[in-house]
Design an enzyme around this catalytic site. Sequence first.
Site, PDB file in Angstrom:
ATOM      1  N   HIS A 114      -4.410  10.412   4.308  1.00 47.08           N
ATOM      2  CA  HIS A 114      -3.691   9.502   3.585  1.00 47.08           C
ATOM      3  C   HIS A 114      -3.822   9.457   2.139  1.00 47.08           C
ATOM      4  O   HIS A 114      -4.935   9.470   1.709  1.00 47.08           O
ATOM      5  CB  HIS A 114      -3.725   8.134   4.210  1.00 47.08           C
ATOM      6  CG  HIS A 114      -3.209   7.055   3.278  1.00 47.08           C
ATOM      7  ND1 HIS A 114      -3.701   6.279   2.484  1.00 47.08           N
ATOM      8  CD2 HIS A 114      -1.841   6.602   3.321  1.00 47.08           C
ATOM      9  CE1 HIS A 114      -2.607   5.509   1.806  1.00 47.08           C
ATOM     10  NE2 HIS A 114      -1.686   5.618   2.324  1.00 47.08           N
ATOM     11  N   HIS A 143      -7.537  11.213   1.790  1.00 40.70           N
ATOM     12  CA  HIS A 143      -8.489  10.862   2.691  1.00 40.70           C
ATOM     13  C   HIS A 143      -8.575  10.484   3.976  1.00 40.70           C
ATOM     14  O   HIS A 143      -7.215  10.260   4.551  1.00 40.70           O
ATOM     15  CB  HIS A 143      -8.908   9.428   2.127  1.00 40.70           C
ATOM     16  CG  HIS A 143      -9.244   9.773   0.518  1.00 40.70           C
ATOM     17  ND1 HIS A 143      -9.002   8.583  -0.402  1.00 40.70           N
ATOM     18  CD2 HIS A 143      -9.667  10.779  -0.342  1.00 40.70           C
ATOM     19  CE1 HIS A 143      -9.302   8.929  -1.665  1.00 40.70           C
ATOM     20  NE2 HIS A 143      -9.682  10.225  -1.686  1.00 40.70           N
ATOM     21  N   LYS A 171      -3.951   2.606   9.691  1.00 39.54           N
ATOM     22  CA  LYS A 171      -3.922   1.887   8.515  1.00 39.54           C
ATOM     23  C   LYS A 171      -2.552   1.418   8.553  1.00 39.54           C
ATOM     24  O   LYS A 171      -1.455   2.068   8.821  1.00 39.54           O
ATOM     25  CB  LYS A 171      -4.056   2.592   7.433  1.00 39.54           C
ATOM     26  CG  LYS A 171      -5.585   2.964   7.109  1.00 39.54           C
ATOM     27  CD  LYS A 171      -5.581   3.849   5.697  1.00 39.54           C
ATOM     28  CE  LYS A 171      -6.934   4.347   5.668  1.00 39.54           C
ATOM     29  NZ  LYS A 171      -7.034   5.435   4.515  1.00 39.54           N
ATOM     30  N   GLN A 193     -10.266  -4.803   9.160  1.00 45.45           N
ATOM     31  CA  GLN A 193     -10.819  -4.647   7.676  1.00 45.45           C
ATOM     32  C   GLN A 193      -9.541  -4.743   6.771  1.00 45.45           C
ATOM     33  O   GLN A 193      -8.639  -4.001   7.190  1.00 45.45           O
ATOM     34  CB  GLN A 193     -11.584  -3.590   7.469  1.00 45.45           C
ATOM     35  CG  GLN A 193     -12.080  -3.230   6.129  1.00 45.45           C
ATOM     36  CD  GLN A 193     -13.224  -2.025   5.742  1.00 45.45           C
ATOM     37  OE1 GLN A 193     -14.025  -1.835   6.780  1.00 45.45           O
ATOM     38  NE2 GLN A 193     -13.061  -1.529   4.789  1.00 45.45           N
ATOM     39  N   ASP A 194      -9.556  -5.417   5.625  1.00 43.04           N
ATOM     40  CA  ASP A 194      -8.581  -5.466   4.504  1.00 43.04           C
ATOM     41  C   ASP A 194      -8.829  -4.789   3.298  1.00 43.04           C
ATOM     42  O   ASP A 194     -10.181  -5.159   3.205  1.00 43.04           O
ATOM     43  CB  ASP A 194      -7.635  -6.709   4.314  1.00 43.04           C
ATOM     44  CG  ASP A 194      -7.016  -7.084   5.502  1.00 43.04           C
ATOM     45  OD1 ASP A 194      -6.774  -6.550   6.540  1.00 43.04           O
ATOM     46  OD2 ASP A 194      -6.469  -8.618   5.351  1.00 43.04           O
ATOM     47  N   ASN A 195      -8.226  -3.860   2.772  1.00 46.26           N
ATOM     48  CA  ASN A 195      -8.606  -3.329   1.515  1.00 46.26           C
ATOM     49  C   ASN A 195      -7.540  -3.330   0.506  1.00 46.26           C
ATOM     50  O   ASN A 195      -6.336  -3.584   0.644  1.00 46.26           O
ATOM     51  CB  ASN A 195      -9.126  -1.671   1.844  1.00 46.26           C
ATOM     52  CG  ASN A 195     -10.008  -1.557   2.595  1.00 46.26           C
ATOM     53  OD1 ASN A 195     -10.985  -2.323   2.694  1.00 46.26           O
ATOM     54  ND2 ASN A 195     -10.004  -0.534   3.532  1.00 46.26           N
ATOM     55  N   TYR A 200      -3.952  -2.850   2.242  1.00 42.62           N
ATOM     56  CA  TYR A 200      -3.895  -1.937   3.754  1.00 42.62           C
ATOM     57  C   TYR A 200      -4.835  -2.639   4.736  1.00 42.62           C
ATOM     58  O   TYR A 200      -6.041  -2.941   4.337  1.00 42.62           O
ATOM     59  CB  TYR A 200      -4.057  -0.520   3.747  1.00 42.62           C
ATOM     60  CG  TYR A 200      -5.366   0.154   2.819  1.00 42.62           C
ATOM     61  CD1 TYR A 200      -6.084   0.671   3.790  1.00 42.62           C
ATOM     62  CD2 TYR A 200      -5.313   0.066   1.576  1.00 42.62           C
ATOM     63  CE1 TYR A 200      -7.438   1.244   3.201  1.00 42.62           C
ATOM     64  CE2 TYR A 200      -6.329   0.695   1.001  1.00 42.62           C
ATOM     65  CZ  TYR A 200      -7.686   1.381   1.720  1.00 42.62           C
ATOM     66  OH  TYR A 200      -8.491   2.044   1.205  1.00 42.62           O
ATOM     67  N   LYS A 251     -14.126  13.784  -7.539  1.00 34.50           N
ATOM     68  CA  LYS A 251     -14.289  13.598  -6.162  1.00 34.50           C
ATOM     69  C   LYS A 251     -13.017  14.352  -5.253  1.00 34.50           C
ATOM     70  O   LYS A 251     -13.165  15.391  -4.548  1.00 34.50           O
ATOM     71  CB  LYS A 251     -14.805  12.532  -5.276  1.00 34.50           C
ATOM     72  CG  LYS A 251     -14.810  12.584  -3.910  1.00 34.50           C
ATOM     73  CD  LYS A 251     -15.127  11.136  -3.518  1.00 34.50           C
ATOM     74  CE  LYS A 251     -14.887  10.596  -2.220  1.00 34.50           C
ATOM     75  NZ  LYS A 251     -15.348   9.387  -1.745  1.00 34.50           N
ATOM     76  N   ASP A 252     -11.997  13.869  -5.709  1.00 33.65           N
ATOM     77  CA  ASP A 252     -10.686  14.236  -4.960  1.00 33.65           C
ATOM     78  C   ASP A 252     -10.195  15.675  -5.754  1.00 33.65           C
ATOM     79  O   ASP A 252      -9.385  16.265  -4.895  1.00 33.65           O
ATOM     80  CB  ASP A 252      -9.654  13.259  -5.331  1.00 33.65           C
ATOM     81  CG  ASP A 252      -9.647  12.105  -4.412  1.00 33.65           C
ATOM     82  OD1 ASP A 252     -10.662  11.912  -3.786  1.00 33.65           O
ATOM     83  OD2 ASP A 252      -9.022  11.192  -4.789  1.00 33.65           O
ATOM     84  N   GLU A 278       7.756 -12.498   6.717  1.00 35.45           N
ATOM     85  CA  GLU A 278       6.699 -12.254   7.721  1.00 35.45           C
ATOM     86  C   GLU A 278       6.077 -10.775   7.346  1.00 35.45           C
ATOM     87  O   GLU A 278       6.781  -9.818   7.836  1.00 35.45           O
ATOM     88  CB  GLU A 278       6.759 -12.566   9.340  1.00 35.45           C
ATOM     89  CG  GLU A 278       5.815 -12.570  10.078  1.00 35.45           C
ATOM     90  CD  GLU A 278       6.346 -12.772  11.525  1.00 35.45           C
ATOM     91  OE1 GLU A 278       7.187 -12.325  12.150  1.00 35.45           O
ATOM     92  OE2 GLU A 278       6.043 -14.344  12.033  1.00 35.45           O
ATOM     93  N   ARG A 297      -4.581   8.886  -5.350  1.00 35.84           N
ATOM     94  CA  ARG A 297      -5.882   8.613  -4.472  1.00 35.84           C
ATOM     95  C   ARG A 297      -5.691   9.300  -3.201  1.00 35.84           C
ATOM     96  O   ARG A 297      -4.571   9.057  -2.583  1.00 35.84           O
ATOM     97  CB  ARG A 297      -6.051   7.215  -4.357  1.00 35.84           C
ATOM     98  CG  ARG A 297      -6.390   6.243  -5.497  1.00 35.84           C
ATOM     99  CD  ARG A 297      -6.603   4.835  -5.303  1.00 35.84           C
ATOM    100  NE  ARG A 297      -6.608   4.107  -6.526  1.00 35.84           N
ATOM    101  CZ  ARG A 297      -7.699   3.915  -7.317  1.00 35.84           C
ATOM    102  NH1 ARG A 297      -8.866   4.249  -6.684  1.00 35.84           N
ATOM    103  NH2 ARG A 297      -7.759   2.879  -8.124  1.00 35.84           N
ATOM    104  N   ARG A 340      14.864 -20.252  -4.920  1.00 38.09           N
ATOM    105  CA  ARG A 340      13.363 -20.372  -5.390  1.00 38.09           C
ATOM    106  C   ARG A 340      12.355 -19.254  -5.098  1.00 38.09           C
ATOM    107  O   ARG A 340      11.311 -19.372  -5.389  1.00 38.09           O
ATOM    108  CB  ARG A 340      12.897 -21.450  -4.013  1.00 38.09           C
ATOM    109  CG  ARG A 340      13.671 -22.779  -4.022  1.00 38.09           C
ATOM    110  CD  ARG A 340      13.465 -23.539  -2.776  1.00 38.09           C
ATOM    111  NE  ARG A 340      13.714 -22.724  -1.455  1.00 38.09           N
ATOM    112  CZ  ARG A 340      13.389 -22.989  -0.218  1.00 38.09           C
ATOM    113  NH1 ARG A 340      12.391 -23.782  -0.228  1.00 38.09           N
ATOM    114  NH2 ARG A 340      13.729 -22.358   0.773  1.00 38.09           N
TER     115      ARG A 340
END
Length: 182
Positions: free
Chosen positions: A119, A62, A72, A47-49, A132, A169-170, A28, A59, A23
């Site tokens: 990160h 940071h 995180k 907070q979740d992103n 995250y 920016k990066d 978890e 990316r 299936r």
Amino acid sequence: MEVKETNIEGCFLMEPRVFGDERGYFFESYNQEIFEKKTGAKPFFVQDNQSFSTRGVLRGLHFQKGQHAQAKLVRVLEGEVLDVAVDIRPGSKTFGKVVSNILSADNKQQMYIPRGCAHGFVTLSKTASFFYKCDNFYNKESEGGVLYSDPDFNIDWVIDESELIISEKDKVLPTFNEVVLD
């Protein structure tokens, strides 16, 4: 859940126990009690992103400074990325160390990155959905970063430099030696 400590103090790679049959599968993805027991860390996630990226999107690297620093717990919902953390905590016994792992929807691994680490990630698959949890709220005035190509870190981003897609920016972030940490 299998938990392995990385070469950065307080940073862990986690692999859930997956139950699969004809299936599909179930696992978890997070259990506070098990997480605390196996890592010794006690984050309270607030907070979740989630981000979506195409192949070659890089990316990072940071971080959030001072009282707005964030731990995180990162994972990939779709696709595959090379996930990277750098210890930028002055006084840490692993200061300046880098850890990288391939996280994917297939391997279902997660990485816990403690406060005080920079990160970033690069998308290795055609597309990737990256998710995250953070233990502190984002604060624009506290954001910081380190140049992804800093020679002090010598990070192998796996993808050829010519294929990388990096924000303006990066591209202009300071090197590790230029970063002001507080």
